[in-house]
Design a protein around this motif. Sequence first.
Motif: not given
Length: 419
Positions: A348-366
């Motif tokens: 789960l930790r790995k899956a969350i860190s690999e989440l990607s987003f579009d638009g303004p959140l594109g550079q966000v790493k969770i």
Amino acid sequence: MAAFTICGAQIADFLTQIKPCGGSDTNMSGASAFFILIPAIYVLFALALVAIALADKRLVSARWASLGFAIACASILVDGFRDPAGDMWSDWFTVVTHFAPVLIMVQAFLSRHRRSAPMITIALVLVASIAVMPNMPWSPPFWIRGIIVQLVCAAIIISGMPQLWQMRRRSALDKVVFAVITGAAISYVGRMIAVLLNPVGETNADVVAFYEGLNIVFQSAGALMGMSVGIMLVLTIGFDLVRFREKEGETDTLTGLGNRKKLDRWIAQSQNGDRPIGAVIVVDLDHFKRVNDRFGHDRGDIVLAAVARTLRHHFGKYGTACRIGGEEFLALIDERHADAVSALSLSLRKAISELSFDGPLGQVKITASLGFHRIAANESIQTAIHRADQAVYCAKTDGRDRVVNSVVENGMQLMKAVA
């Protein structure tokens, strides 16, 4: 369910006294009352189920059931008022519309659990409908046609019983449903045996002589079973409606995960021995406040929804996940999967860190900090959640984006970094 209608030729002559053109007196006979009362009851069932289906479109079973009762009502009316010496195709219509409600009612019960009647059952109904067509080279004698009707209806019901048997453990009501369905199948088998032991000739006189006795028994049993099925359907659909409402009250509207109310229910069920919980995982997103401050709460909600989907994907087969705070989540792992809690946390930790987003959140790493605890014998779930929460605090102080295991050794609580 058993016999929403009766094969037309089985009762037609018996009903001539109640036909509008039959020359009967103005006093309503017992048969006449029967063939008005039963369709009226089925109409009431159909209307009630339509109202329920309109009130909540998620209740697919209500739609199926209302259709089944409407067809059954039409079949009884056509069968009761047709001319026995007239068009044999009306006889065939009553047979086909005998199969349809039985199949539809089985589908109504199965659809409550998102199941469907086997395709082979639908094929059987089609083949049987063709086999009993009148005025065809292959048309069977009357008594064989009667056996076919009972046999096919029994087969329709039996085809749904394995799935209903699997569902019986979900609630006491599902056990009752299985018992009612079993009774319907036995009813049809009994009818088939009765026809086998008392073969009927082909003339109208033979039919009348045979069914003036057994027909009353068939009609009474069929009416009783039909009303039993109707009552059972209304009860089960009402139960589903209440269950949907309860589920809404236990669901976090943003993420679709369970809320604290659902968490409390799962804990109570585990304590009662129903689906015992063997481990807990607490998940806390790192620096989530920065996402809200920089991009706004609307985009922060997008992140939370994505994390929730990830949790559902990971824990759907192993337990349940709830949202217990703004950016804090809790997973309850079933006892039979508790030994995999460390692997699940790492994945789960790995899956969350690999989440990607579009638009303004594109550079966000969770990233997220996770703490887990394997529940020991005689340890309360509340204590386990507290220990897992302490492990999360340890993960955050150790740099975040970590997985920490809280263990108890020799009476001492220890924090062990896993990743």
